[in-house]
Design an enzyme around this catalytic site. Structure first.
Site, PDB file in Angstrom:
ATOM      1  N   GLU A 176       6.190   5.041   3.113  1.00 20.35           N
ATOM      2  CA  GLU A 176       7.537   4.554   2.826  1.00 20.35           C
ATOM      3  C   GLU A 176       8.181   5.265   1.644  1.00 20.35           C
ATOM      4  O   GLU A 176       9.189   4.811   1.109  1.00 20.35           O
ATOM      5  CB  GLU A 176       7.485   3.052   2.563  1.00 20.35           C
ATOM      6  CG  GLU A 176       6.983   2.250   3.752  1.00 20.35           C
ATOM      7  CD  GLU A 176       8.003   2.154   4.881  1.00 20.35           C
ATOM      8  OE1 GLU A 176       9.145   1.748   4.619  1.00 20.35           O
ATOM      9  OE2 GLU A 176       7.652   2.470   6.034  1.00 20.35           O
ATOM     10  N   HIS A 252       8.575  -3.720  -0.038  1.00 20.20           N
ATOM     11  CA  HIS A 252       8.223  -2.507  -0.781  1.00 20.20           C
ATOM     12  C   HIS A 252       7.881  -2.896  -2.222  1.00 20.20           C
ATOM     13  O   HIS A 252       8.396  -3.897  -2.737  1.00 20.20           O
ATOM     14  CB  HIS A 252       9.379  -1.504  -0.818  1.00 20.20           C
ATOM     15  CG  HIS A 252       9.676  -0.862   0.503  1.00 20.20           C
ATOM     16  ND1 HIS A 252      10.961  -0.674   0.964  1.00 20.20           N
ATOM     17  CD2 HIS A 252       8.851  -0.373   1.462  1.00 20.20           C
ATOM     18  CE1 HIS A 252      10.922  -0.085   2.149  1.00 20.20           C
ATOM     19  NE2 HIS A 252       9.655   0.104   2.470  1.00 20.20           N
ATOM     20  N   CYS A 370      16.903   0.986  -4.526  1.00 18.68           N
ATOM     21  CA  CYS A 370      16.766   1.484  -3.152  1.00 18.68           C
ATOM     22  C   CYS A 370      17.671   2.685  -2.907  1.00 18.68           C
ATOM     23  O   CYS A 370      17.368   3.548  -2.081  1.00 18.68           O
ATOM     24  CB  CYS A 370      17.132   0.390  -2.144  1.00 18.68           C
ATOM     25  SG  CYS A 370      15.842  -0.838  -1.869  1.00 18.68           S
TER      26      CYS A 370
END
Length: 447
Positions: A176, A252, A370
């Site tokens: 990720e 995450h 993000c």
């Protein structure tokens, strides 16, 4: 001798098809706003405003382009045929969920774009890039090819930069990107400690794993990235994310922890083995002491941390300590707002908090952290990279006018099948690659 280095933040421009399809199981914000009307124009302008605020404060701020969406090559590879309008009509009728997936603007969250290791940490003294395969979610698994092209166009000098392909697209190597990776150091130009946080061991059935939501980053992927990047063994720490946090919506690690310099700001539920993780970092961190800023559940309940995205904030150096750049939602959750006031008054390394309006992104599950990919570059590397993506006043004005000219201010799920939308997107992106001087990075440009 330490080569002077700075951290550059590369934010993703929000794409013209920004919409709320609720594609990300395990991301509470994404699912809670499913099917709401979106405003792509407002989202892109909010992202640009955030970039401009940081550039005006003297931070190196770069821009990464959005991806081509809807992605017709993916639909054709899955058996849909005919002209573009025919393909869109077919997929809307037979599989609207698939249309939503290939129309996602999730590439704007560039913390997931890649893992980046600065030259101070690598044995060959080059900056290493590996695009994330993002295999946990189909709509994101189609990103890494164009992400790789964009990164190669920006960082093309092979004497300074090394590019790797994404890891194999299987669950065992789910990667990720930088959302599960942070770097701690005494100075950006000095060797640091790269912290890789994984959710599960894919090849070990007996290892602890979340029960409700999937763990997206694997132990195996994190180790593979470290090997590919030629990292020193003494400069790497691998830590498992707390499975209970993943099950609470912390999909995450950057939703529950953020680090910068010698400061790690984290919730007590961030790591499965908190003490050993901190000890491993301290043992490897040279030239300074680790400042571990721990937030307890009694101060900020985990649910409040997730809903506010307290830890999905940017931690930035200033002349007077560190600035925590938070989403506006942090001031709307009482426990979080009270904690932030106490944090600034505590005399610790975080001395200021600033609010950024990124509501359009937040509704889809992504905060300030993000939206950016961190790339540490020394003076020579900054000079060697492509300069056309560094945000200046002139580029900001051009991009603002570009968004105003090409983006819609209202987008529904039905609109994704509109052939005119696809034409609008391709025209806009073709113009954008000219503005940024990136060349032909999109499939429609490459014939």
């Amino acid at each position: 001798m330490i080569n002077h280095a700075r951290e550059a933040n590369f934010d993703g421009l929000v794409g013209p098809t920004h919409n709320y399809a609720g594609l990300s199981w395990g991301n509470v914000a994404s699912k809670s706003n499913v099917s709401a009307l979106s405003n792509p124009k407002e989202a892109a302008l909010q992202g640009l405003a955030k970039m401009k605020q940081l550039a005006d404060r003297g931070y190196v701020q770069g821009v990464l382009p959005p991806h081509e969406r809807p992605h017709l090559p993916t639909l054709r590879a899955l058996g849909f045929s005919g002209n573009d309008a025919d393909v869109l009509a077919q997929v809307l009728k037979k599989s609207p969920e698939l249309l939503a997936a290939v129309s996602s603007a999730a590439a704007m969250w560039t913390a997931n774009a890649a893992t980046v290791s600065p030259s101070a940490d690598t044995r060959d003294r080059r900056v290493h890039f590996t695009p994330a395969n993002l295999g946990a979610k189909f709509h994101r698994s189609i990103e890494h090819v164009v992400t790789g092209r964009a990164l190669k166009a920006i960082f093309s000098d092979e004497s300074h930069f090394s590019h790797h392909p994404a890891l194999p697209a299987v669950s065992h190597f789910g990667d990720e990107g930088a959302a599960n990776h942070t770097r701690l150091c005494s100075d950006y130009g000095a060797p640091g400690v790269e912290l890789f946080v994984y959710g599960q061991r894919a090849l070990n059935d007996k290892a602890k794993a979340p029960k409700r939501f999937p763990a997206r980053q694997t132990f195996e992927a994190s180790h593979a990235i470290a090997r590919l990047h030629n990292l020193r063994d003494e400069g790497v720490v691998f830590a498992q994310q707390n499975p209970a946090a993943i099950d609470a919506g912390v999909f995450h690690n950057d939703v529950i922890a953020v680090g910068n310099g010698n400061t790690l700001f984290y919730h007590e539920m961030a790591f499965l083995n908190e003490n050993s993780t901190l000890n491993d970092i301290r043992e490897r961190l040279t030239g300074c002491e680790l400042h571990a800023v721990r937030v307890s559940g009694s101060e900020v309940p985990l649910a409040d941390a997730v809903s506010s995205y307290l830890f999905n904030s940017q931690l930035l150096n200033t002349d007077n300590g560190m600035l925590l750049a938070v989403p506006g939602e942090c001031r709307e959750v009482a426990s979080v707002s009270q904690y932030l006031d106490k944090l600034v008054a505590s005399g610790g390394p975080i001395t200021a908090v600033e609010v950024f309006d990124v509501k359009q992104s937040m509704r889809n599950g992504g905060g300030p952290a993000c939206l950016r990919l961190r790339v540490v570059l020394n003076d020579e590397e900054r000079a060697a990279m492509h300069q056309g993506v560094i945000l200046t006043n002139v580029l900001y004005e051009r991009l603002t006018h570009w968004v105003e000219a090409h983006y819609r201010d209202r987008l529904s799920q039905q609109d994704l099948a509109d052939p005119m939308l696809l034409q609008e997107v391709q025209k806009a992106l073709d113009e954008l690659t000219g503005i940024l001087s990136l060349g032909s990075i999109y499939d429609f440009q490459r014939g």
